[in-house]
Design an enzyme around this catalytic site. Structure first.
Site, PDB file in Angstrom:
ATOM      1  N   ASN A  11       0.872  -1.182   0.000  1.00  0.00           N
ATOM      2  CA  ASN A  11       0.000   0.000   0.000  1.00  0.00           C
ATOM      3  C   ASN A  11       0.912   1.237   0.000  1.00  0.00           C
ATOM      4  OD1 ASN A  11      -2.732   0.950   2.281  1.00  0.00           O
ATOM      5  ND2 ASN A  11      -2.226   1.683   0.258  1.00  0.00           N
ATOM      6  N   GLN A  43      -2.156   7.000  -1.177  1.00  0.00           N
ATOM      7  CA  GLN A  43      -2.490   8.105  -0.283  1.00  0.00           C
ATOM      8  C   GLN A  43      -1.303   9.048  -0.111  1.00  0.00           C
ATOM      9  OE1 GLN A  43      -3.548   4.887   0.878  1.00  0.00           O
ATOM     10  NE2 GLN A  43      -5.652   5.348   0.263  1.00  0.00           N
ATOM     11  N   CYS A  70      -6.218   6.080   7.657  1.00  0.00           N
ATOM     12  CA  CYS A  70      -5.468   5.181   6.776  1.00  0.00           C
ATOM     13  C   CYS A  70      -4.596   4.321   7.679  1.00  0.00           C
ATOM     14  CB  CYS A  70      -4.628   5.978   5.776  1.00  0.00           C
ATOM     15  SG  CYS A  70      -3.608   4.942   4.703  1.00  0.00           S
ATOM     16  N   ASN A  72      -2.524   1.558   7.178  1.00  0.00           N
ATOM     17  CA  ASN A  72      -1.137   1.321   6.778  1.00  0.00           C
ATOM     18  C   ASN A  72      -0.355   2.625   6.722  1.00  0.00           C
ATOM     19  OD1 ASN A  72      -1.171  -1.509   6.515  1.00  0.00           O
ATOM     20  ND2 ASN A  72      -2.124  -1.357   4.488  1.00  0.00           N
ATOM     21  N   HIS A 157     -16.520   1.117   5.320  1.00  0.00           N
ATOM     22  CA  HIS A 157     -16.203  -0.114   4.594  1.00  0.00           C
ATOM     23  C   HIS A 157     -17.435  -0.994   4.457  1.00  0.00           C
ATOM     24  CE1 HIS A 157     -11.737   0.118   4.583  1.00  0.00           C
ATOM     25  NE2 HIS A 157     -11.955   0.891   5.628  1.00  0.00           N
ATOM     26  N   ASN A 188     -15.306   2.181   0.933  1.00  0.00           N
ATOM     27  CA  ASN A 188     -14.261   1.225   0.581  1.00  0.00           C
ATOM     28  C   ASN A 188     -14.905  -0.157   0.511  1.00  0.00           C
ATOM     29  OD1 ASN A 188     -11.671   2.956   0.940  1.00  0.00           O
ATOM     30  ND2 ASN A 188     -12.852   3.325   2.798  1.00  0.00           N
ATOM     31  N   GLU A 206     -10.426   0.714  -2.905  1.00  0.00           N
ATOM     32  CA  GLU A 206     -10.464   1.886  -2.034  1.00  0.00           C
ATOM     33  C   GLU A 206     -11.149   3.049  -2.736  1.00  0.00           C
ATOM     34  OE1 GLU A 206      -7.351   2.896   1.033  1.00  0.00           O
ATOM     35  OE2 GLU A 206      -6.120   2.031  -0.545  1.00  0.00           O
ATOM     36  N   ARG A 207     -12.084   3.672  -2.031  1.00  0.00           N
ATOM     37  CA  ARG A 207     -12.723   4.864  -2.609  1.00  0.00           C
ATOM     38  C   ARG A 207     -11.638   5.907  -2.887  1.00  0.00           C
ATOM     39  NH1 ARG A 207     -15.373   8.203   2.532  1.00  0.00           N
ATOM     40  NH2 ARG A 207     -13.481   8.100   3.786  1.00  0.00           N
ATOM     41  N   CYS A 215      -4.914  -2.659   2.261  1.00  0.00           N
ATOM     42  CA  CYS A 215      -5.660  -1.575   2.901  1.00  0.00           C
ATOM     43  C   CYS A 215      -5.745  -1.899   4.385  1.00  0.00           C
ATOM     44  CB  CYS A 215      -7.051  -1.442   2.299  1.00  0.00           C
ATOM     45  SG  CYS A 215      -8.088  -0.204   3.109  1.00  0.00           S
ATOM     46  N   GLY A 216      -5.109  -1.068   5.216  1.00  0.00           N
ATOM     47  CA  GLY A 216      -5.071  -1.348   6.646  1.00  0.00           C
ATOM     48  C   GLY A 216      -6.426  -1.271   7.306  1.00  0.00           C
ATOM     49  N   GLY A 218      -9.164  -1.525   5.776  1.00  0.00           N
ATOM     50  CA  GLY A 218      -9.934  -2.595   5.153  1.00  0.00           C
ATOM     51  C   GLY A 218      -9.694  -3.940   5.814  1.00  0.00           C
TER      52      GLY A 218
END
Length: 272
Positions: A11, A43, A70, A72, A157, A188, A206-207, A215-216, A218
């Site tokens: 990521n 990101q 976020c 990660n 999510h 997400n 991811e949106r 995705c952490g 996620g």
């Protein structure tokens, strides 16, 4: 402007440290999108001064939208702060609240993501619904998915449970679900395959960023949604496209702990 290119289980982030700026730096959405085209990150993370934590972290998705959390990225930023101070912990204030990182190894960080938000208003959804199993379905290329769980881990999510995640048109389904009116802040989209109670395969759309290597938040949402459905224990290994993450939903305080690898890919220069 100097920044670092980093990743957590694949990521990818740009981390810019602007704690020395005399005034808050404004970064237009088009600038974020331009940087994303140049450097292919998910990101943008910007550190600013904080009165109560080691730093205040702002987060933009690659499409230029600012978001609240976020996982990660928090691990990557916490690692950078701990490398700077030599401490074993780092604290970050964010739009989604205070997050605490702990060194878990030379290139590994755990972050306390706090408790999940589970009522429909907090996801948020456009109408009342049981978030354990949403009355919702989507379809692409003749494949129908339905009944996701919904969890907010600082961002929303929807987690679908799939028998064979590798066979799905994930990008098409993810794009459709992300923009559905049921999710007024977009969402997400997780596609989770349960191997057993402690091992989950996960892909995430991811949106604002699209299909991501990991995705952490996620991963946290997938574990919480799976446990609520009786499909997983309170801790599990989450296998993302980019690597392995470990998630625990602690019973004693309801907090979700995310652990995984961090990689520093080196310094880059950004033009404001």
């Amino acid at each position: 402007m100097k920044a670092r290119l980093m990743n957590g289980a694949g990521n990818r982030f740009i981390l810019a440290d602007l704690r020395d700026a005399s005034i808050p730096v404004q970064i237009p959405a088009e600038t974020v999108r331009s940087w994303a085209r140049q450097h292919a990150f998910d990101q943008l993370l910007v550190l600013a001064r904080s009165e109560t934590a080691d730093a205040y972290m702002r987060i933009w998705n690659a499409d230029g939208d600012e978001v609240g959390a976020c996982g990660n990225g928090t691990r990557a930023a916490a690692w950078a702060l701990m490398e700077e101070t030599g401490d074993k912990t780092a604290s970050l204030d964010t739009m989604g609240g205070r997050l605490e990182g702990v060194r878990a190894g030379p290139l590994s960080v755990s972050v306390d993501m706090g408790p999940p938000r589970l009522d429909w208003q907090s996801i948020p959804l456009a109408r009342p619904m049981d978030t354990v199993t949403l009355d919702y379905a989507a379809e692409a290329d003749g494949i129908r998915i339905e009944s996701p769980g919904a969890v907010n881990m600082g961002n929303p999510h929807a987690v679908f449970f799939i028998r064979d995640v590798e066979s799905l048109p994930v990008a098409k389904l993810g794009r459709e679900v992300e923009l559905d009116p049921l999710f007024p802040e977009k969402v997400n989209v997780g596609f989770a395959q349960i191997y057993d109670a402690e091992h989950i395969r996960l892909r995430v759309w991811e949106r604002g960023a699209g299909l991501t290597a990991a995705c952490g938040t996620g991963a946290c949402a997938a574990l919480v949604a799976a446990h609520r459905r009786g499909l997983a224990a309170r801790h599990a290994s989450i296998m993302a496209d980019g690597g392995e993450l470990f998630v625990e939903w602690r019973e004693h305080d309801n907090h979700v702990i995310l652990t995984g690898p961090v990689e520093d890919e080196g310094e880059i220069t950004l033009s404001l």
